[in-house]
Design an enzyme around this catalytic site. Structure first.
Site, short mmCIF file in Angstrom:
data_model
loop_
_atom_site.label_atom_id
_atom_site.label_comp_id
_atom_site.label_asym_id
_atom_site.label_seq_id
_atom_site.Cartn_x
_atom_site.Cartn_y
_atom_site.Cartn_z
N ARG A 111 0.81 -1.06 0.01
CA ARG A 111 0.06 -0.10 0.04
C ARG A 111 1.12 1.25 -0.17
O ARG A 111 2.09 1.13 0.17
CB ARG A 111 -1.04 0.22 1.27
CG ARG A 111 0.03 0.11 2.38
CD ARG A 111 -0.86 0.34 3.72
NE ARG A 111 -0.06 0.35 5.03
CZ ARG A 111 -0.55 0.56 6.15
NH1 ARG A 111 -1.85 1.00 6.27
NH2 ARG A 111 0.12 0.58 7.29
N CYS A 115 2.75 6.01 -7.51
CA CYS A 115 3.69 7.33 -7.84
C CYS A 115 3.06 8.63 -7.66
O CYS A 115 1.92 8.70 -8.57
CB CYS A 115 4.30 7.13 -9.23
SG CYS A 115 4.93 8.40 -10.21
N ASN A 149 -3.81 8.20 3.27
CA ASN A 149 -3.37 7.55 4.44
C ASN A 149 -2.01 7.55 4.46
O ASN A 149 -1.26 7.33 3.88
CB ASN A 149 -3.70 6.23 4.59
CG ASN A 149 -3.65 5.41 5.99
OD1 ASN A 149 -4.53 6.04 6.87
ND2 ASN A 149 -2.78 4.72 6.19
N GLU A 150 -1.52 8.24 5.62
CA GLU A 150 -0.03 8.26 6.13
C GLU A 150 0.79 8.40 4.85
O GLU A 150 1.69 7.83 4.46
CB GLU A 150 0.35 7.16 7.00
CG GLU A 150 -0.48 6.94 8.20
CD GLU A 150 0.39 6.02 9.03
OE1 GLU A 150 0.85 5.05 8.53
OE2 GLU A 150 0.16 6.35 10.42
N CYS A 160 8.37 11.08 -12.52
CA CYS A 160 9.03 12.08 -11.14
C CYS A 160 10.15 12.83 -11.89
O CYS A 160 10.25 14.01 -11.37
CB CYS A 160 9.20 11.27 -10.06
SG CYS A 160 7.59 10.31 -9.27
N GLU A 308 -5.13 8.20 14.95
CA GLU A 308 -4.83 6.76 15.54
C GLU A 308 -3.94 6.63 16.53
O GLU A 308 -3.03 7.56 16.85
CB GLU A 308 -4.39 6.08 14.37
CG GLU A 308 -5.07 6.08 13.02
CD GLU A 308 -4.09 5.05 11.96
OE1 GLU A 308 -3.25 4.47 12.36
OE2 GLU A 308 -4.59 5.32 10.85
N GLU A 356 -1.83 -7.25 9.59
CA GLU A 356 -2.03 -6.36 11.07
C GLU A 356 -3.13 -7.27 11.67
O GLU A 356 -3.79 -7.04 12.71
CB GLU A 356 -2.52 -5.06 10.63
CG GLU A 356 -1.39 -4.25 10.05
CD GLU A 356 -1.70 -2.98 9.88
OE1 GLU A 356 -3.15 -2.42 9.87
OE2 GLU A 356 -0.79 -2.01 9.75
N LYS A 357 -2.98 -8.68 11.45
CA LYS A 357 -3.99 -9.60 12.50
C LYS A 357 -3.64 -9.53 13.67
O LYS A 357 -4.49 -9.87 14.65
CB LYS A 357 -4.07 -10.82 12.01
CG LYS A 357 -3.02 -11.78 11.69
CD LYS A 357 -3.25 -13.25 11.28
CE LYS A 357 -2.17 -14.23 11.12
NZ LYS A 357 -1.04 -13.74 10.43
N TYR A 358 -2.14 -9.45 13.92
CA TYR A 358 -1.91 -9.48 15.55
C TYR A 358 -1.71 -7.94 16.07
O TYR A 358 -1.32 -7.88 17.20
CB TYR A 358 -0.66 -10.09 15.77
CG TYR A 358 -0.71 -11.44 15.45
CD1 TYR A 358 -1.70 -12.17 15.90
CD2 TYR A 358 0.31 -12.23 14.73
CE1 TYR A 358 -2.16 -13.62 15.38
CE2 TYR A 358 0.09 -13.57 14.46
CZ TYR A 358 -1.07 -14.29 14.85
OH TYR A 358 -1.14 -15.44 14.42
C1 GLA Z 1 -0.82 3.32 10.53
C2 GLA Z 1 -1.73 3.01 9.57
C3 GLA Z 1 -2.91 2.13 9.68
C4 GLA Z 1 -2.31 1.02 10.28
C5 GLA Z 1 -1.63 1.25 11.70
C6 GLA Z 1 -1.09 -0.04 12.36
O1 GLA Z 1 -0.97 4.21 11.32
O2 GLA Z 1 -2.65 4.23 9.11
O3 GLA Z 1 -3.56 1.80 8.37
O4 GLA Z 1 -1.59 0.33 9.50
O5 GLA Z 1 -0.59 2.17 11.43
O6 GLA Z 1 0.07 -0.49 11.80
ZN ZN Z 2 7.27 8.30 -9.83
#
Ligand code: GLA
Ligand code: ZN
Length: 677
Positions: A111, A115, A149-150, A160, A308, A356-358
């Site tokens: 994820r 680009c 996201n992030e 680029c 978060e 991320e199951k754990y």
């Molecule tokens: C980040 C992401 C989430 C998740 C958490 C936990 O903050 O934004 O999607 O992956 O980390 O790892």
């Molecule tokens: Zn690129």
């Protein structure tokens, strides 16, 4: 536009019900009610769900999630879903995936992998955001939009490269200006055509890794360009949202002290700031405090959201300990103490599979309501419900500012010499920590911030000096304030070229010194520094970098004890106007930094609130109606008692405390005093 309007501190977090059959959702809703979870972040990774193929759109699942939240009266932070692109997109348009630093074009996977300069990605991600906004804008549960996201990382593909050249043309206009900024006379690099310019990577200017470059100016500009390119992605989506939703606030989740993205350049484009609080193991409580203050500084001191945090364990580290009983509550209140107006988690229910199951969740795989974690979350939910709206919109009344600067961070860490061992975050954290331990409220601000309201401005490792900052720092001192700067400050201009003057460049007059040369030694070499001011003496240790100071009017507060520069100044103070410039020319140990910071604070009568207990953090927020909230947080695992620094009522227990009366906090305990007005 500002923060979403809410009747209390929103409580909840990332909820991905698309991973389970709807029967499970019923259990979630019941457990949300038990835990007073009123806000869920939905849709962060739903691109493939809402657009399963190029020309197929399916909102049935998201419709149902939104409708059920509406029925239950829960609020939604609705994401655009572009944090991961779908497999069909990468197959149809291989250009959407990134090319890494080594020059490898990635195939579909992971994820946060798009680009930022791919025209297809830009067009389609904006379309997704627009469709989501068109469909759900105005729906009562939707209180905010969450874009992507992030954001982070970098791409080095041909698109680029082309985008970089366009960005450079806009910045420099002429190749002469670019050649001068990049100092291309060095190593015969003079560019005679924009097309000759390559992104700085392992295949071009770099050796060993991303921080080892032959041309700092090129690498610096690429860092700026990548940050801007991802900002353009955010703005594409925000513009698409705005066409359908004129007044619902838009944000994206930042990561605090995250090097690749210059959040100060992004901040004006967000309606409110939010971030994900995952302190590194053993970071200590000052790390999160600094990060919160940095995030609060993004929007001029307005509150921000914690988008978060982990209810307990993380999963991405080699070893992932649980949060000890009480710690999740403590860190949640710490966030509120520093200006957070929302307490949200990742994640509501533990992922069924994949990486991320754990990762810790409010609801575990068994869906229990009697786990320790669930009980602690539910207890906090109840506490926040009782706490109500009293802190919403409240500001931090700081007299101290700490300058944080991505350009300085980048240039310090991509520099060849004087030492790779100096890390920007560590220098900043040492000075912040001294302020934190002193119990002082601090605004962590950009170098462009208005400094006219502060008594003390701390500038750790301010490697780059830009614009009129030197004058504005002089103004702070001229009117009686203190400016505290450290080694490796005032070294380079905004292109990362050395000032053609004595070090510390334009800070020289304010600091009343010049640096003649600088020594760097291995981490094991300690030079003793004897610090002395008035009657206060401390034998500290210094490491890593030792600047050799020649006073030009400054007085010496500490001198090196060893080597050929024994007896020469390591810490100085210069009278400037009605105030002072303080300079620390070396990497003092924490007691040494604490000592210097205490002297500076004492000069302004700024005193800590609970000085005898370094594990007790204090922070103040002042609500729009003038209510003063004093947060007291015990980061130790043992109970403590101390004299209450103010009279008031603890809003968490209802207990009254007189000023000087005994205040007791359990291990990891918290009190929020509403001070008598
Ligand atoms: C980040 C992401 C989430 C998740 C958490 C936990 O903050 O934004 O999607 O992956 O980390 O790892
Ligand atoms: Zn690129």
């Amino acid at each position: 536009m500002s923060l979403p309007a809410t009747p209390k501190i929103p409580f909840g977090g990332d909820y991905n019900p698309e991973q389970w059959p709807p029967e499970v959702w019923k259990d979630d809703y019941r457990l949300f009610d038990t835990a007073r979870i009123d806000t869920v972040t939905v849709g962060v990774f739903t691109w493939a769900l809402t657009q399963p193929a190029a020309d197929v759109h399916d909102f049935s699942t998201l419709d149902r999630i939104v409708a059920e939240a509406e029925e239950q009266g829960r609020r939604i932070v609705l994401a655009t879903g572009t944090g991961a692109h779908p497999a069909w997109l990468a197959r149809a348009h291989p250009e959407v995936t990134r090319t890494d630093f080594e020059g490898r074009r990635h195939r579909y996977g992971q994820r946060h992998n798009s680009c930022p300069n791919s025209p297809v990605f830009r067009r389609l991600s904006a379309e997704v955001a627009g469709r989501i906004a068109e469909r759900y804008a105005g729906r009562p549960p939707v209180i905010a939009w969450h874009v992507g996201n992030e954001y982070g990382g970098a791409c080095y593909c041909e698109r680029c490269a082309a985008g970089f050249r366009v960005w450079l043309r806009a910045r420099y206009r002429t190749l002469d200006a670019l050649n001068s900024a990049w100092c291309t006379a060095f190593w015969s690099h003079t560019f005679s055509d924009w097309e000759e310019i390559e992104p700085p990577s392992a295949l071009t200017e770099h050796w060993r890794g991303p921080d080892h470059t032959a041309f700092q100016g090129i690498t610096l500009d690429y860092l700026r360009f990548m940050s801007d390119a991802m900002l353009a992605n955010f703005r594409d989506e925000k513009a698409a949202i705005r066409r359908h939703s004129p007044d619902t606030p838009v944000t994206t989740n930042f990561m605090g002290m995250y090097r690749p993205i210059d959040y100060h350049r992004w901040a004006p484009h967000l309606d409110f700031a939010s971030w994900d609080n995952y302190p590194p193991e053993d970071a200590g409580p000052a790390w999160a405090a600094l990060s919160h203050d940095l995030m609060r500084g993004l929007k001029d001191g307005l509150p921000f959201w914690v988008m978060e945090q982990a209810p307990t364990t993380t999963a991405c580290r080699d070893v992932n300990p649980v949060k000890r009983p009480g710690v999740m509550r403590l860190w949640s209140w710490q966030a509120v103490a520093h200006g957070a107006d929302a307490v949200l988690y990742f994640q509501m229910r533990a992922s069924r599979g994949a990486s991320e199951k754990y990762f810790g969740a409010v609801i575990n795989h068994a869906g229990r309501d009697d786990t320790r974690v669930f009980r602690e979350v539910a207890a906090l939910g109840e506490e926040l419900e009782r706490f109500g709206d009293v802190a919403l919109g409240a500001r931090t009344p700081a007299r101290v500012a700490l300058l944080f600067d991505w350009d300085s961070w980048w240039t310090l860490e991509i520099s060849d010499g004087p030492s790779r061992l100096v890390r920007y975050q560590q220098v900043v954290l040492a000075y912040y920590r001294a302020l934190w331990e002193a119990g002082v409220d601090v605004d962590v601000v950009a170098v462009t911030a208005d400094l006219s309201g502060y008594d003390v401005v701390v500038a750790p490792a301010l490697h780059m000096l830009k614009g009129d900052l030197p004058q504005r720092l002089e103004d702070v001192a001229r009117r009686g304030g203190s400016v505290l700067a450290t080694y490796l400050s005032g070294r380079v201009d905004e292109s990362d070229n050395a000032f053609l003057s004595d070090v510390p460049g334009p800070l020289g007059p304010l600091m009343g010194i010049r640096i003649d040369e600088w020594d760097a030694r291995g981490a094991d070499v300690v030079n003793p520094v004897r610090l002395q001011a008035g009657g206060e003496v401390l034998e500290a240790g210094a490491r890593l970098v030792f600047e050799l100071v020649v006073p030009q009017g400054a007085e010496t507060l500490g001198a090196y004890g060893a080597d050929f520069y024994a007896g020469t100044p390591a810490v100085t103070r210069n009278s400037f106007g009605a105030g002072h410039g303080w300079y620390v020319a070396t990497g003092l140990d924490q007691p040494g930094v604490d000592w210097v910071v205490r002297q500076v604070l004492a000069a302004h009568g700024i005193a800590g609130r609970v000085p005898e207990l370094p594990c007790v953090e204090s922070a103040v927020r002042v609500a729009p109606d003038g209510t003063r909230l004093l947060f007291l947080l015990n980061h130790g695992d043992e109970a403590v008692e101390f004299a209450a620094p103010a009279a008031g009522v603890d809003l968490l227990t209802g207990a009254r405390t007189e000023q000087g009366g005994t205040l007791a906090l359990a291990g990891y305990g918290v009190a929020v005093l509403r001070e008598d007005g």
